[in-house]
Design a protein around this motif. Structure first.
Motif, PDB file in Angstrom:
ATOM      1  N   VAL A   6      26.457  29.171  20.944  1.00 56.40           N
ATOM      2  CA  VAL A   6      27.953  28.693  21.503  1.00 56.40           C
ATOM      3  C   VAL A   6      28.323  27.534  20.997  1.00 56.40           C
ATOM      4  O   VAL A   6      27.745  26.685  20.725  1.00 56.40           O
ATOM      5  CB  VAL A   6      27.845  28.573  23.065  1.00 56.40           C
ATOM      6  CG1 VAL A   6      29.320  28.264  23.647  1.00 56.40           C
ATOM      7  CG2 VAL A   6      27.023  29.604  23.706  1.00 56.40           C
ATOM      8  N   THR A   7      29.642  27.776  20.241  1.00 57.24           N
ATOM      9  CA  THR A   7      30.290  26.570  19.529  1.00 57.24           C
ATOM     10  C   THR A   7      31.361  26.185  20.245  1.00 57.24           C
ATOM     11  O   THR A   7      32.087  26.918  21.038  1.00 57.24           O
ATOM     12  CB  THR A   7      30.487  27.105  18.039  1.00 57.24           C
ATOM     13  OG1 THR A   7      31.661  28.090  18.099  1.00 57.24           O
ATOM     14  CG2 THR A   7      29.228  27.468  17.298  1.00 57.24           C
ATOM     15  N   GLN A   8      31.622  24.735  20.133  1.00 61.01           N
ATOM     16  CA  GLN A   8      32.818  24.430  20.957  1.00 61.01           C
ATOM     17  C   GLN A   8      33.768  23.488  19.935  1.00 61.01           C
ATOM     18  O   GLN A   8      32.997  22.568  19.271  1.00 61.01           O
ATOM     19  CB  GLN A   8      32.507  23.591  22.123  1.00 61.01           C
ATOM     20  CG  GLN A   8      32.068  24.355  23.242  1.00 61.01           C
ATOM     21  CD  GLN A   8      31.838  23.749  24.491  1.00 61.01           C
ATOM     22  OE1 GLN A   8      30.726  23.698  25.057  1.00 61.01           O
ATOM     23  NE2 GLN A   8      32.731  23.347  24.961  1.00 61.01           N
TER      24      GLN A   8
ATOM     25  N   SER B 175      33.779  29.366  21.235  1.00 58.30           N
ATOM     26  CA  SER B 175      33.260  30.733  20.535  1.00 58.30           C
ATOM     27  C   SER B 175      31.989  31.047  21.290  1.00 58.30           C
ATOM     28  O   SER B 175      30.920  30.287  21.213  1.00 58.30           O
ATOM     29  CB  SER B 175      33.200  30.725  19.272  1.00 58.30           C
ATOM     30  OG  SER B 175      34.405  30.520  18.632  1.00 58.30           O
ATOM     31  N   PRO B 176      31.815  32.029  22.023  1.00 59.06           N
ATOM     32  CA  PRO B 176      30.590  32.580  22.599  1.00 59.06           C
ATOM     33  C   PRO B 176      29.529  33.101  21.440  1.00 59.06           C
ATOM     34  O   PRO B 176      29.779  33.325  20.435  1.00 59.06           O
ATOM     35  CB  PRO B 176      30.969  33.718  23.697  1.00 59.06           C
ATOM     36  CG  PRO B 176      32.238  34.139  23.012  1.00 59.06           C
ATOM     37  CD  PRO B 176      32.943  33.128  22.231  1.00 59.06           C
ATOM     38  N   ILE B 177      28.101  33.363  22.088  1.00 57.62           N
ATOM     39  CA  ILE B 177      27.457  34.055  21.054  1.00 57.62           C
ATOM     40  C   ILE B 177      27.860  35.163  20.815  1.00 57.62           C
ATOM     41  O   ILE B 177      28.383  36.053  21.601  1.00 57.62           O
ATOM     42  CB  ILE B 177      26.032  34.104  21.845  1.00 57.62           C
ATOM     43  CG1 ILE B 177      25.275  32.580  22.172  1.00 57.62           C
ATOM     44  CG2 ILE B 177      25.026  34.757  21.187  1.00 57.62           C
ATOM     45  CD1 ILE B 177      24.019  32.469  23.253  1.00 57.62           C
ATOM     46  N   SER B 178      27.465  35.886  19.695  1.00 56.33           N
ATOM     47  CA  SER B 178      27.791  37.001  19.409  1.00 56.33           C
ATOM     48  C   SER B 178      27.469  37.996  19.880  1.00 56.33           C
ATOM     49  O   SER B 178      26.276  38.315  20.373  1.00 56.33           O
ATOM     50  CB  SER B 178      27.550  37.377  17.856  1.00 56.33           C
ATOM     51  OG  SER B 178      27.758  38.483  17.446  1.00 56.33           O
ATOM     52  N   GLY B 179      28.207  38.881  20.748  1.00 55.32           N
ATOM     53  CA  GLY B 179      28.078  40.223  21.559  1.00 55.32           C
ATOM     54  C   GLY B 179      28.182  39.890  23.072  1.00 55.32           C
ATOM     55  O   GLY B 179      27.918  40.803  23.689  1.00 55.32           O
TER      56      GLY B 179
ATOM     57  N   LEU C 144      32.642  15.363  30.086  1.00 52.77           N
ATOM     58  CA  LEU C 144      32.247  16.518  29.058  1.00 52.77           C
ATOM     59  C   LEU C 144      32.525  17.991  29.447  1.00 52.77           C
ATOM     60  O   LEU C 144      32.161  18.045  30.758  1.00 52.77           O
ATOM     61  CB  LEU C 144      30.708  16.319  28.806  1.00 52.77           C
ATOM     62  CG  LEU C 144      30.208  17.356  27.801  1.00 52.77           C
ATOM     63  CD1 LEU C 144      30.567  16.830  26.687  1.00 52.77           C
ATOM     64  CD2 LEU C 144      28.569  17.030  28.018  1.00 52.77           C
ATOM     65  N   TYR C 145      33.184  18.767  28.895  1.00 52.73           N
ATOM     66  CA  TYR C 145      33.607  20.019  29.256  1.00 52.73           C
ATOM     67  C   TYR C 145      32.613  20.875  28.507  1.00 52.73           C
ATOM     68  O   TYR C 145      32.904  21.077  27.238  1.00 52.73           O
ATOM     69  CB  TYR C 145      35.116  20.249  28.713  1.00 52.73           C
ATOM     70  CG  TYR C 145      36.085  19.638  29.910  1.00 52.73           C
ATOM     71  CD1 TYR C 145      36.491  18.408  29.515  1.00 52.73           C
ATOM     72  CD2 TYR C 145      36.398  20.149  30.773  1.00 52.73           C
ATOM     73  CE1 TYR C 145      37.174  17.620  30.506  1.00 52.73           C
ATOM     74  CE2 TYR C 145      37.198  19.649  31.891  1.00 52.73           C
ATOM     75  CZ  TYR C 145      37.559  18.094  31.471  1.00 52.73           C
ATOM     76  OH  TYR C 145      38.224  17.283  32.565  1.00 52.73           O
TER      77      TYR C 145
ATOM     78  N   GLY D 188      29.555  20.933  24.035  1.00 50.66           N
ATOM     79  CA  GLY D 188      30.576  20.532  24.889  1.00 50.66           C
ATOM     80  C   GLY D 188      31.584  20.025  23.918  1.00 50.66           C
ATOM     81  O   GLY D 188      31.557  19.378  22.914  1.00 50.66           O
ATOM     82  N   THR D 189      32.750  19.488  24.710  1.00 49.65           N
ATOM     83  CA  THR D 189      33.913  18.504  24.135  1.00 49.65           C
ATOM     84  C   THR D 189      33.984  17.284  24.954  1.00 49.65           C
ATOM     85  O   THR D 189      34.214  17.654  26.289  1.00 49.65           O
ATOM     86  CB  THR D 189      35.124  19.262  24.293  1.00 49.65           C
ATOM     87  OG1 THR D 189      35.016  20.590  23.074  1.00 49.65           O
ATOM     88  CG2 THR D 189      36.405  18.405  23.809  1.00 49.65           C
TER      89      THR D 189
END
Lengths: 113, 116
Positions: A4-6, A24-28, A88-89, A107-108
């Motif tokens: 997962v990317t943020q 962006s979630p894990i692919s799938g 932290l979100y 997190g952001t």
């Protein structure tokens, strides 16, 4: 496999402004969850999106909102920022709405001054 | 209402010791109990999870013990190492297919320090 990317990693805003956080979630994976991790308060559930729809929200005011796009990425918007929104979100993704497992992004860090 | 209570808040052990973290829940509808490990500046990582139909689960050096009647579960870290120093969160959820309510309720976290 990418996790997962943020983005962004850090965000500094002033009180009253709006903040937009992306995930962006894990692919799938089709489900995206948002959590707030404020200092001393642990992780609190914010929102859950599955297949483009908001499925559930936690005990947060309406100025916390978001959406999920057709590619399952998600955006969290926080309007009329208050100092106590500093936290932290975290975004987590899950294979689908019926899956138990949730995988978190880094997190952001939102700071409201 | 805090539905998952975690203790202790912090724990210091020597290398090779066995830190034990305890959690208690209130909602008997919960049917999934994961543990997450979080290092500073990182998001929580799923460590191990258990369902109520088993009393114990082991994965490597990590063991979950589950007591359904007492509504309690705990994490044991066997042969702890300095690299295990992190914050550990217990959580609970109930699985409702496509229904509202599929969320993790977290405990307050335990900061574990393993001294060399």
């Amino acid at each position: 496999e990418a996790g997962v990317t943020q983005s962004p990693t850090h965000l500094i805003k002033t009180r009253g402004q709006q903040a937009t956080l992306r995930c962006s979630p894990i692919s799938g994976h089709t489900s995206v969850y948002w959590y707030q991790q404020a200092l001393g308060l642990g992780l609190q559930f914010l929102l859950w999106y599955d297949e483009g729809e908001e499925r559930n929200r936690g005990n947060f005011p309406p100025r916390f909102s978001g959406r999920q796009f057709p590619n399952y990425s998600s955006e969290l918007n926080v309007n009329a920022l208050e100092l106590e929104d500093s936290a932290l979100y975290l975004c987590a993704s899950s294979p689908d709405g019926s899956s138990y497992e949730q995988y978190f992004g880094p997190g952001t860090r939102l700071t409201v001054t | 209402q805090q539905q998952v209570k975690q203790s202790p808040q912090s724990l210091i052990v020597q290398k090779g010791g066995i830190p034990i973290i305890n959690c208690a829940y209130e909602n008997t509808a919960f049917d999934y109990f994961p543990w997450y490990q979080q290092f500073p500046g990182k998001g929580p990582a799923l460590l191990i999870a258990i369902r109520p139909d088993v009393s114990e689960k082991k994965e490597g050096r990590f063991t979950i013990s589950f007591n359904k009647s007492a509504k309690q579960f705990s994490l044991h870290i066997m042969d702890s190492q300095p690299g295990d120093s992190a914050t550990y969160f217990c959580a609970a959820s109930r699985n409702l297919i496509k229904a509202a309510g599929n969320k993790l309720t977290f405990g307050g976290g335990t900061r574990v320090l393993v001294k060399p």
